[in-house]
Write a protein that holds these residues in place. Structure first.
Motif, short mmCIF file in Angstrom:
data_model
loop_
_atom_site.label_atom_id
_atom_site.label_comp_id
_atom_site.label_asym_id
_atom_site.label_seq_id
_atom_site.Cartn_x
_atom_site.Cartn_y
_atom_site.Cartn_z
N ALA A 35 0.82 -1.21 0.00
CA ALA A 35 0.00 0.00 0.00
C ALA A 35 0.86 1.26 0.00
O ALA A 35 1.81 1.38 0.78
CB ALA A 35 -0.92 0.01 1.21
N GLY A 36 0.52 2.18 -0.89
CA GLY A 36 1.23 3.45 -0.95
C GLY A 36 2.53 3.43 -1.69
O GLY A 36 3.20 4.46 -1.81
N GLN A 37 2.92 2.25 -2.21
CA GLN A 37 4.23 2.15 -2.86
C GLN A 37 4.12 1.65 -4.30
O GLN A 37 5.11 1.23 -4.88
CB GLN A 37 5.14 1.22 -2.05
N GLY A 38 2.91 1.74 -4.86
CA GLY A 38 2.70 1.24 -6.22
C GLY A 38 2.67 2.31 -7.28
O GLY A 38 2.33 2.04 -8.43
N GLY A 39 3.01 3.55 -6.90
CA GLY A 39 3.03 4.63 -7.87
C GLY A 39 1.70 5.32 -8.08
O GLY A 39 1.60 6.25 -8.88
N GLN A 40 0.66 4.90 -7.36
CA GLN A 40 -0.64 5.54 -7.50
C GLN A 40 -0.83 6.69 -6.52
O GLN A 40 -1.79 7.45 -6.63
CB GLN A 40 -1.76 4.51 -7.28
N GLY A 41 0.07 6.83 -5.57
CA GLY A 41 -0.05 7.87 -4.55
C GLY A 41 0.08 7.28 -3.16
O GLY A 41 0.16 6.07 -2.97
N ASP A 42 0.09 8.15 -2.15
CA ASP A 42 0.28 7.71 -0.77
C ASP A 42 -0.95 6.98 -0.23
O ASP A 42 -2.07 7.17 -0.69
CB ASP A 42 0.56 8.92 0.11
N ALA A 43 -0.70 6.17 0.78
CA ALA A 43 -1.75 5.47 1.49
C ALA A 43 -1.98 6.11 2.84
O ALA A 43 -1.06 6.64 3.46
CB ALA A 43 -1.40 3.99 1.67
N GLY A 44 -3.24 6.05 3.30
CA GLY A 44 -3.58 6.58 4.61
C GLY A 44 -4.35 5.54 5.42
O GLY A 44 -5.19 4.83 4.87
N GLU A 45 -4.09 5.46 6.71
CA GLU A 45 -4.76 4.53 7.62
C GLU A 45 -5.24 5.27 8.86
O GLU A 45 -4.50 6.07 9.43
CB GLU A 45 -3.81 3.41 8.06
N ILE A 46 -6.48 5.01 9.26
CA ILE A 46 -7.01 5.58 10.49
C ILE A 46 -7.59 4.46 11.35
O ILE A 46 -8.37 3.64 10.86
CB ILE A 46 -8.06 6.67 10.20
N ILE A 47 -7.20 4.44 12.61
CA ILE A 47 -7.70 3.47 13.58
C ILE A 47 -8.76 4.16 14.42
O ILE A 47 -8.49 5.19 15.05
CB ILE A 47 -6.57 2.95 14.47
N ILE A 48 -9.98 3.62 14.41
CA ILE A 48 -11.11 4.21 15.15
C ILE A 48 -11.47 3.28 16.30
O ILE A 48 -11.86 2.13 16.07
CB ILE A 48 -12.33 4.40 14.23
N VAL A 49 -11.35 3.78 17.52
CA VAL A 49 -11.57 2.96 18.71
C VAL A 49 -12.74 3.49 19.52
O VAL A 49 -12.81 4.67 19.85
CB VAL A 49 -10.30 2.92 19.59
N ASP A 50 -13.66 2.62 19.83
CA ASP A 50 -14.79 2.93 20.71
C ASP A 50 -14.26 3.12 22.13
O ASP A 50 -13.69 2.20 22.71
CB ASP A 50 -15.80 1.78 20.65
N THR A 51 -14.47 4.31 22.69
CA THR A 51 -14.04 4.57 24.07
C THR A 51 -15.24 4.87 24.96
O THR A 51 -15.12 5.55 25.98
CB THR A 51 -13.03 5.73 24.13
N SER A 52 -16.43 4.39 24.56
CA SER A 52 -17.63 4.63 25.34
C SER A 52 -17.57 3.89 26.67
O SER A 52 -16.78 2.95 26.86
CB SER A 52 -18.87 4.20 24.56
N GLY A 53 -18.43 4.29 27.60
CA GLY A 53 -18.42 3.69 28.93
C GLY A 53 -18.71 2.21 28.94
O GLY A 53 -18.25 1.47 29.83
N SER A 54 -19.47 1.75 27.94
CA SER A 54 -19.82 0.33 27.91
C SER A 54 -18.62 -0.58 27.67
O SER A 54 -18.69 -1.78 27.92
CB SER A 54 -20.88 0.08 26.83
N MET A 55 -17.53 -0.02 27.18
CA MET A 55 -16.34 -0.84 26.97
C MET A 55 -15.82 -1.42 28.29
O MET A 55 -15.27 -2.52 28.32
CB MET A 55 -15.24 -0.02 26.30
N GLY A 56 -16.00 -0.66 29.37
CA GLY A 56 -15.52 -1.14 30.66
C GLY A 56 -14.00 -1.18 30.71
O GLY A 56 -13.31 -0.99 29.70
N HIS A 57 -13.47 -1.45 31.89
CA HIS A 57 -12.01 -1.45 32.05
C HIS A 57 -11.35 -2.55 31.23
O HIS A 57 -10.40 -2.31 30.48
CB HIS A 57 -11.65 -1.60 33.53
N ALA A 58 -11.86 -3.77 31.35
CA ALA A 58 -11.23 -4.90 30.66
C ALA A 58 -11.31 -4.73 29.15
O ALA A 58 -10.34 -4.96 28.42
CB ALA A 58 -11.87 -6.22 31.08
N GLY A 59 -12.50 -4.34 28.65
CA GLY A 59 -12.66 -4.14 27.22
C GLY A 59 -11.77 -3.02 26.69
O GLY A 59 -11.19 -3.14 25.61
#
Length: 426
Positions: A35-59
């Motif tokens: 990804a991003g190295q094939g000459g078509q342009g750069d690649a971008g990655e975003i990690i989206i994490v649920d941080t709501s209260g329902s996740m709890g400590h362990a989750g």
């Protein structure tokens, strides 16, 4: 440089008065690169994490570990960001107020992002639409990104915004970035998350236990980094006076593309397929022609793989009218197989939806049909998952009984896997 090939499987012979042509087009890609190295342009990655209260400590601790593991799989030089989401979305990393909302991955930025993730705490509600909108804006803040991909983790339903708000956010994100979605536990809604994944050319699946998150996120990011072709389109031409009935991906998953076509000219439409690694995918193309005289032939469709407006591969779908019933009644095995697989996905989803509202008659009928189709098409994964929800009395006739006690995770796993298909048995 990536190489594409395209092959057609069909019965081109139509009876007198016949109009509908069906074909399976197998598209394969090799030498896709990174990804991003094939000459078509750069690649971008975003990690989206649920941080709501329902996740709890362990989750939350497991989610933090998973996000950190995912960071480790992102190739240096890739633009990236980390989004944390509850009843609102915020940019966890990089910490910027203006300009690009993403930075290039290197040892320093990876470590800084890891420290930002380590500070996550579970709190608040869930508004997934706001997460998608922020992700869209972040990708838009970096000019020239050719490949835009996100992974999204949630553990609950979208309680803090309306369905209309979520649908509007999905619409604004569609065509901007791809997104693979994962739900952890059993409190999230499969249909809600599937809607996001399908619109954004991604996948959806369940992570039954928090301790499985890290391995899943590592696999998702490795797969994304292997997609060296940023974007390819399926270009379908059909002759004057014809009608393209549908275009859908049928392997490795069923994805309806018909409504996503954009016109190239009066006879040609482009359908999005997203980014590619070294892989093959199957597409079912159906075209309705005006009937011709016996003995006549016609090109029913021309299917091309297009990357950056350059044709990489081509397959021709043909039609020929014949009075020979041995030819016109012959069933193409590939077309029959994937027709069954598509019906299988529909039967599972309809059966589970009926079961959810207490309509046991419809649920039994549709899940029984699913069992029958799974057996007939050799989809062993679907068969195994179905047997966790129903008691199978006869696979051949689809005779089943609903189980009274079903693990919610098993039911959700069947739902999320409903669109996964198997290729035809040789």
């Amino acid at each position: 440089m990536a190489r594409f090939s395209a092959d057609v499987y069909q019965n081109e012979f139509l009876p007198d008065g016949g109009t509908d042509v069906h074909a399976i087009v197998t598209v394969a890609c090799t030498e896709a690169g990174v990804a991003g190295q094939g000459g078509q342009g750069d690649a971008g990655e975003i990690i989206i994490v649920d941080t709501s209260g329902s996740m709890g400590h362990a989750g939350m601790e497991a989610a933090k570990q998973a996000a950190t593991v995912a960071l480790g799989q992102i190739v240096d030089g890739t633009w990236f960001a980390v989004v944390a989401g509850n009843h609102r979305a915020y940019l966890a990393y990089p910490t910027v107020q203006s300009g690009p909302g993403m930075v290039r991955m290197n040892a320093q930025t990876r470590a800084m992002a890891g420290r930002a993730i380590a500070s996550f705490r579970p709190d608040g509600g869930t508004a997934i639409g706001s997460w998608l909108l922020l992700t869209r804006d972040l990708f838009g803040s970096v000019p020239g990104l050719a490949q835009k991909h996100a992974v999204l983790l949630t553990d609950g339903e979208n309680h803090n915004e309306s369905e209309v708000q979520l649908d509007a956010a999905i619409q604004r994100a569609t065509g901007v970035f791809q997104c693979d979605c994962r739900g952890v536990g059993v409190a999230w809604k499969v249909s809600e998350v599937r809607k996001i994944a399908q619109a954004l050319l991604g996948t959806v699946d369940i992570i039954p236990h928090p301790n499985q998150m890290a391995a899943v996120f590592a696999e998702l990011m490795q797969a994304s980094m292997a997609r060296g072709v940023a974007e390819a389109r399926l270009r379908v031409w059909a002759p004057q006076g014809s009608q393209v009935l549908f275009v859908r991906q049928v392997a490795p998953t069923v994805e309806e593309l018909t409504g996503r076509g954009t016109p190239v000219n009066d006879l040609t439409r482009d359908f999005p397929t997203g980014s590619w690694a070294d892989e093959s995918r199957d597409y079912h193309v159906a075209v309705r022609l005006a009937a011709r005289a016996l003995g006549q032939e016609q090109l029913a469709a021309r299917v091309q793989v297009v990357v950056r407006d350059e044709v990489q591969a081509q397959a021709l779908v043909k039609a020929q009218w014949s009075a020979d019933e041995l030819l016109t009644t012959r069933i193409n095995p590939e077309v029959a197989h994937y027709t069954g697989q598509t019906e299988l996905a529909e039967a599972i989803q309809e059966g589970l939806a009926a079961k959810a509202v207490g309509d046991e008659g419809t649920a039994t009928l549709r899940l029984g049909r699913a069992v029958q189709l799974a057996a007939a098409t050799g989809n062993e994964e679907a068969t195994t998952r179905l047997r966790k929800v129903v008691e199978v009395e006869d696979e051949g006739t689809g005779t089943v009984r609903l189980k009274r006690e079903v693990d919610r995770a098993d039911e959700m796993a069947l739902d999320t896997a409903s669109t996964k298909t198997t290729r035809i048995r040789s």
